[in-house]
Write an enzyme that holds these catalytic residues in place. Sequence first.
Site, PDB file in Angstrom:
ATOM      1  N   GLU A 123      -8.213  -6.368   1.318  1.00  0.00           N
ATOM      2  CA  GLU A 123      -7.581  -6.195   0.005  1.00  0.00           C
ATOM      3  C   GLU A 123      -8.479  -6.692  -1.133  1.00  0.00           C
ATOM      4  O   GLU A 123      -8.004  -7.203  -2.139  1.00  0.00           O
ATOM      5  CB  GLU A 123      -6.201  -6.856  -0.022  1.00  0.00           C
ATOM      6  CG  GLU A 123      -5.240  -6.241   0.990  1.00  0.00           C
ATOM      7  CD  GLU A 123      -3.804  -6.739   0.865  1.00  0.00           C
ATOM      8  OE1 GLU A 123      -3.583  -7.762   0.167  1.00  0.00           O
ATOM      9  OE2 GLU A 123      -2.908  -6.102   1.451  1.00  0.00           O
ATOM     10  N   GLU A 232      -2.061  -3.732   8.163  1.00  0.00           N
ATOM     11  CA  GLU A 232      -1.015  -4.760   8.176  1.00  0.00           C
ATOM     12  C   GLU A 232       0.311  -4.120   7.809  1.00  0.00           C
ATOM     13  O   GLU A 232       0.390  -3.345   6.854  1.00  0.00           O
ATOM     14  CB  GLU A 232      -1.303  -5.871   7.151  1.00  0.00           C
ATOM     15  CG  GLU A 232      -2.545  -6.687   7.404  1.00  0.00           C
ATOM     16  CD  GLU A 232      -2.749  -7.745   6.309  1.00  0.00           C
ATOM     17  OE1 GLU A 232      -1.813  -7.987   5.530  1.00  0.00           O
ATOM     18  OE2 GLU A 232      -3.852  -8.312   6.232  1.00  0.00           O
TER      19      GLU A 232
END
Length: 317
Positions: A123, A232
């Site tokens: 991220e 995720e």
Amino acid sequence: MIAPTLLSLALFFSCFEMSTAIGSLGINVASSDSTGTCRTTDSWNEALQKAASYFSTIKTYAVSDCDMLANIAPALNENTGVKVWMGIWEVDDAHYAAEKAALSTYLPTISKDSVAGFSVGSEALYRGDLTPSALADKINDIRSLISDISDKDGNSYSGTKVGTVDSWNLWVNGTNAPAIEASDYVMINAFPFWQYQTAANQSHSLVDDVMQALKSIQSIKGDDDFYVSIGETGAPTGGYALTTDQAPNTVDNAESLFQEGICTLLAYGIDVNMFELQDEPTKALATADDGTTSDVERHWGVYDTDYSLKYSLSCDY
């Protein structure tokens, strides 16, 4: 977020033909254990054994943090059934240098067959740590680095996948194309909890978010065979909610998201890495986009702190 509709879900399913090949299930594993202590080789051994009961891969975040790669290397040589997505933290120069040093030092001590791939960043685009072009440069840099490293049996790591992981909405944003183009694979993170989804809508939201990201990634890469998976996802089983009407943080709700959302993705041949292996009671509070904080990331394990499984990880097809 674009609200999920029956049409958007139909478009998602049109991207895949039902296949006899079910997607594989993986799990994210922190470099520290449930007490917040850096995992030793014994702790990694236990984690790999617990993961092997339900997951074909584990995904990590930083090979130098907590001496992760140094400590997991002996455990990998004993537990050959689980492959690792090696996370590489790239935010600052010193940390990035430590990551590269760990790869150079410890990759030669394990088998190439134990490595699923290398994930540069987690991220990093979402947080604004790197521009898409800067992330692409680091992906190419790691690819170059591993091509000069051989495993314990003399096999070159050249050809092992190098890619990155980011939030689904960042992949929908076409400005991040350079990172996609530089990658051998891309992983999509998607959490209905952080979008304040209700219990009734959480699985629709998950599938819809993945569909949007997948279509955008494929339009940039131009290759239907380009490897895309879920980096995720999952739901917390405790902690406090962000809004009063979102899905409850309970074991029953996490199981519902697994059966109705994650199993749907698996059924269409998409590999899914769940978040995460074990509860982390000492983990810092997490912050939503609007600045709201929550302790939910302490309660996201599929196992509790004693490695008791919270709910079934078998899909009810």
